[in-house]
Write an enzyme that holds these catalytic residues in place. Sequence first.
Site, PDB file in Angstrom:
ATOM      1  N   SER A 163       0.444  -1.204   0.159  1.00 31.01           N
ATOM      2  CA  SER A 163      -0.018   0.121  -0.174  1.00 31.01           C
ATOM      3  C   SER A 163       0.838   1.029   0.101  1.00 31.01           C
ATOM      4  CB  SER A 163      -1.026  -0.031   1.045  1.00 31.01           C
ATOM      5  OG  SER A 163      -1.881   0.971   1.334  1.00 31.01           O
ATOM      6  N   ASP A 257      -9.601  -5.103  -4.895  1.00 29.20           N
ATOM      7  CA  ASP A 257      -8.675  -4.184  -4.462  1.00 29.20           C
ATOM      8  C   ASP A 257      -8.541  -2.911  -4.533  1.00 29.20           C
ATOM      9  OD1 ASP A 257      -7.135  -2.283  -2.567  1.00 29.20           O
ATOM     10  OD2 ASP A 257      -4.772  -3.091  -3.774  1.00 29.20           O
ATOM     11  N   HIS A 287      -7.651  -5.459  -1.027  1.00 23.82           N
ATOM     12  CA  HIS A 287      -6.207  -4.392   0.077  1.00 23.82           C
ATOM     13  C   HIS A 287      -5.948  -4.765   1.432  1.00 23.82           C
ATOM     14  CE1 HIS A 287      -3.842  -0.837  -0.447  1.00 23.82           C
ATOM     15  NE2 HIS A 287      -3.665  -0.579   0.879  1.00 23.82           N
TER      16      HIS A 287
END
Length: 332
Positions: A163, A257, A287
């Site tokens: 991320s 995601d 995610h």
Amino acid sequence: MSGNKAPLGTRLLRRAHDRPDATAAEVIAAREQANRIASSRAARIVAGVPDRRARPAVTTLALPGRDLPLRVFRPRHADRLLPLILSFHGGGFFGGTAAQNDWLNSRLAARCPAVVVAVEYRLAPEHPLPAPVDDGYDTLTHLVGAAADWGVDPTAVAVLGESAGGTLAALLALRARTEGPPLCAQVLNYPCVDWSETIADYPSVEPSDDPMLPPSRLLLARRLCVPPTLDPRTVSPLLFDDLGGLPPALIVTGDVDPVADHGRRYAERLRAFGTAADLVCYPRATHAFLSIPGLVPAARPARRDIVAFLRTRLYPAGSAPLVSAPRRGDHG
């Protein structure tokens, strides 16, 4: 998007959408509470148990003007200098902790094998971008410069992040291209690579069923982490003019995601500039799924793919040591 739904267990983690207008005090308090939970033993049901063949340690790196905590995993049995993997957690640059990646980092240490150093970089709102980038790069140069002290091979170095940590890994690869040290690989797990005003203008964002990253959290992250005085292009790898001459990349995405298209577009641009980029999208993967292997089965095949990618690039052909089978109760 495939239309797949997030695994049922992840819905139990669904939280009230982060308000884009949350105050700094509210963000800091929520972060401290979340980090206490992430670092607890109870959280291992979701976050996974560290690989017992890796030896953990916590230390502090003194850098000019700040001290950064590090979580270090080493194989328990190693009689040689090992590659270095520098790891960065996710959390939108305003949350998260290195402990949330213990499941993955311990397995990389044991199964590559390598020395894996996870950095507790500074976070917004106290320290917005580019402070985390400086923390990452200064840690990288320190570790490589003191390679013998850390028991690592300075010619076998990779960066990895998830991320926002994927943003950091990509930015370090770009900076190291001109300033050094040379990198052998970059692994970007569901990276957010556009921090400009178009951060949410991707097809994967709005239709997402992902409880881990509602669009409101994405917008909150940008407000907190990109100060008005900073040109967002300087921290958005996707928007760099030149993506050539970079180390080979593995980009991991999930089909649930919201920022899957960030990774997809970045892989396309890397390839257009002649940089090798493997893109893998896992079904029913949210995610942050590598931080919650207890809830998302795709974390295990993704972990295996990451290990295989890194072993190939951190060890010359035929030089990787044999890796023992996992102990009973240490599957995954």
